[in-house]
Design a protein around this motif. Structure first.
Motif, PDB file in Angstrom:
ATOM      1  N   LEU A  56      33.526  36.156  38.086  1.00  0.00           N
ATOM      2  CA  LEU A  56      33.216  37.225  37.136  1.00  0.00           C
ATOM      3  C   LEU A  56      33.829  38.566  37.534  1.00  0.00           C
ATOM      4  O   LEU A  56      34.164  39.382  36.660  1.00  0.00           O
ATOM      5  N   LEU A  57      33.973  38.807  38.823  1.00  0.00           N
ATOM      6  CA  LEU A  57      34.444  40.108  39.287  1.00  0.00           C
ATOM      7  C   LEU A  57      35.955  40.191  39.427  1.00  0.00           C
ATOM      8  O   LEU A  57      36.535  41.279  39.299  1.00  0.00           O
ATOM      9  N   GLU A  58      36.584  39.049  39.701  1.00  0.00           N
ATOM     10  CA  GLU A  58      38.025  39.057  39.919  1.00  0.00           C
ATOM     11  C   GLU A  58      38.746  38.547  38.671  1.00  0.00           C
ATOM     12  O   GLU A  58      38.127  38.028  37.751  1.00  0.00           O
ATOM     13  N   GLY A  59      40.039  38.689  38.659  1.00  0.00           N
ATOM     14  CA  GLY A  59      40.806  38.236  37.507  1.00  0.00           C
ATOM     15  C   GLY A  59      41.441  39.399  36.767  1.00  0.00           C
ATOM     16  O   GLY A  59      41.249  40.576  37.097  1.00  0.00           O
ATOM     17  N   PRO A  60      42.216  39.107  35.732  1.00  0.00           N
ATOM     18  CA  PRO A  60      42.936  40.148  34.994  1.00  0.00           C
ATOM     19  C   PRO A  60      41.994  41.149  34.329  1.00  0.00           C
ATOM     20  O   PRO A  60      40.942  40.781  33.811  1.00  0.00           O
ATOM     21  N   THR A  61      42.380  42.413  34.349  1.00  0.00           N
ATOM     22  CA  THR A  61      41.665  43.458  33.637  1.00  0.00           C
ATOM     23  C   THR A  61      42.455  43.841  32.392  1.00  0.00           C
ATOM     24  O   THR A  61      43.618  43.467  32.229  1.00  0.00           O
ATOM     25  N   GLU A  62      41.811  44.581  31.519  1.00  0.00           N
ATOM     26  CA  GLU A  62      42.506  45.028  30.306  1.00  0.00           C
ATOM     27  C   GLU A  62      43.730  45.864  30.656  1.00  0.00           C
ATOM     28  O   GLU A  62      44.802  45.701  30.068  1.00  0.00           O
ATOM     29  N   GLN A  63      43.586  46.729  31.662  1.00  0.00           N
ATOM     30  CA  GLN A  63      44.706  47.563  32.076  1.00  0.00           C
ATOM     31  C   GLN A  63      45.830  46.720  32.655  1.00  0.00           C
ATOM     32  O   GLN A  63      47.014  46.939  32.353  1.00  0.00           O
TER      33      GLN A  63
END
Length: 518
Positions: free
Chosen positions: A194-201
């Motif tokens: 849930l915390l890691e992975g691609p962000t919108e930015q």
């Protein structure tokens, strides 16, 4: 250490086979061999075993390097044959001592029974009684004790929280203060997902344009007590975060520890500019190989409950205004995911496909497809019928066959060096198909099948399956996932330039551009 234990098992097994043959010979009261023949037979056997032992130690480093070369690992100067030999002998003698103790108990029990039963009946019954008693003690006491230790250790690992892992501040995130899923109830692997992975930015930077934050929903084992309750909670959370407004929805089944490979989930989120939702429920916190021994059906029950809950709601939505629905599973998650969507259930309103990786050997659907593969294809890279529905791939992208893909596209990713895939209980007596004919690119040309020995080799590889570089064994590379997701989900505005940039971002190896469109 592992090689020494493996060799010790092989020594003890070989000794045990010899003892069993002698016992069988005596049981049927066949003529005893002449003492002179017995004298020479024992010495010849000892000499042959010693020669084989020395020859194997002599070739040990060479054999190890033949595998390391195929896996792009630096060669070893030495595989420590002397240390390995000492450990093998010590461990082998220990196992033989245990075995001889068992035989002594059988003899003692048989002698007691022989007071009032015929000799052969007494011997047979004595072996059965001692064998069942030993099995009861091993399974009921020793195995339960070891499993309890493993379970406790796995639970502690599942509860570990790394520094900086805090509850999401975004109210739309799973595990946040507004979430239906309590942050404390989510295990370590779920929090990491849930915390890691691609962000919108990050997605906007990759695409040099628009992007959205991917939706991820994870329900831990402590979130609810049963698979059915966890599945219902997952659906409620998906509705809360408007996941059914996304273009791609993936029902994912994790590994035994609850882990989802970032190479699998991050790539598909980048592919679709974050316009995705991935949902997952945890069913165990022990490693896949250990979960298989304890209860291999856990992943099946969990995957079916989650899929049924999601699918029953998804099919009520307008077909032109709902996400495309896909399945995903790695390792034990593949075993559960591949049978979660019952063919007769989805026949009227089918899903769009699946990406499965590292299917473990008990996988029924995978096994049936491999057995029914086209005759001109090897077991480690099968071709199934015309490939319109299901295809296999490995380190190299083998999905673009030039033939028609159907509207439902499913892919199995498997590496020839993955013991989780190619172990088999009958390896002890039968040469496997993956050692017949053309071999996989990461299988040593010096690997030869021997009864019992090869069984032990591959069995000992199971817990070590991820101790090799990414792209080999049970470590599946982002490149393999990316090629599979491209073929299955058919993203818009995708190019080879995007593919290379994403592989560099994921720290995966980049190969030459494909001739076809994947």
């Amino acid at each position: 250490m592992v090689q020494g234990l493996l060799s010790g098992f092989a020594l003890a097994f070989g000794y045990g086979v010899g003892v069993l043959l002698v016992i069988a010979y005596l049981f049927f009261e066949l003529p005893a061999p002449r003492r002179k023949l017995e004298f020479y037979a024992k010495r010849v056997t000892v000499v042959l075993v010693a020669i084989i032992f020395v020859v194997c130690l002599w070739h040990m480093t060479y054999w190890q390097n033949s595998i390391r070369e195929l896996m792009d690992m630096p060669p070893l100067q030495s595989a420590y044959p002397i240390r390995t030999a000492v450990l093998a002998v010590v461990f082998g003698v220990l196992l033989i001592t245990v075995g001889r103790t068992f035989v002594s108990f059988c003899v003692w029990m048989s002698e007691k029974l022989n007071w009032f039963l015929p000799r052969r009946v007494a011997v047979s019954l004595g072996v059965v009684i001692v064998g069942l008693g030993t099995l009861f003690v091993v399974n009921g006491v020793v195995a339960r004790f070891l499993l309890k230790i493993a379970d406790a250790a796995s639970l502690r690992a599942d509860e570990l929280i790394e520094e900086g892992w805090e509850k999401p501040a975004d109210p739309m995130a799973c595990g946040s203060s507004q979430s239906l899923v309590s942050w404390q109830s989510i295990g370590r692997q779920g929090k990491k997902f849930l915390l890691e992975g691609p962000t919108e930015q990050g997605i906007e930077e990759f695409w040099d344009g628009s992007g959205v934050s991917p939706i991820r929903v994870y329900v831990g084992m402590r979130s609810r007590s049963t698979p059915e309750e966890r599945a219902r909670l997952a659906l409620q959370e998906l509705k809360r975060v408007n996941a059914f407004d996304r273009s791609v929805l993936i029902v994912a089944t994790p590994t035994g520890t609850g882990w989802l490979d970032p190479g699998a989930v991050d790539t598909v989120e980048y592919l679709h500019r974050g316009d995705t939702a991935i949902v997952c429920t945890q069913y165990s916190y022990m490693p896949s190989w250990l979960t298989i021994l304890v209860d291999p059906t856990r992943s099946v029950r969990s995957a079916r409950c989650l899929f049924d809950e999601i699918y029953d709601y998804w099919k009520t939505l307008p077909k032109d205004n709902r996400p495309r629905l896909y399945l995903h599973g790695l390792s034990l998650g593949s075993l559960g995911s591949e049978v979660s969507a019952n063919l007769y259930t989805i026949f009227e309103d089918p899903i769009q496909g699946a990406v499965w990786s590292g299917p473990p050997f008990p996988s029924s659907q995978w096994s049936a497809v491999v057995q029914a593969r086209n005759e001109d294809s090897p077991a480690w890279l099968p071709r199934y019928e015309d490939g319109a529905l299901l295809r296999f791939t490995s380190q190299e992208n083998m999905l673009d066959t030039g033939k028609r893909w159907g509207s439902i596209r499913s892919v199995y990713i498997q590496y020839a060096s993955d013991p989780m895939v190619f172990f088999s209980p009958d390896l002890w007596r039968r040469k496997p198909e993956w050692l017949v004919g053309e071999r996989g690119p990461d299988v040593s040309p010096h690997l030869t099948w021997y009864p019992l020995v090869t069984f032990l080799q591959v069995a000992f590889d199971l817990p070590m399956a991820t101790s090799v570089p990414i792209g080999y064994g049970h470590n599946y590379s982002p490149k393999s996932y990316l090629d599979a997701w491209i073929a299955v989900t058919r993203p818009d505005d995708w190019s080879e330039e995007h593919r290379h940039r994403l592989l560099e971002l994921m720290n995966g190896p980049v190969d030459e551009p494909d001739d076809g469109n994947g």
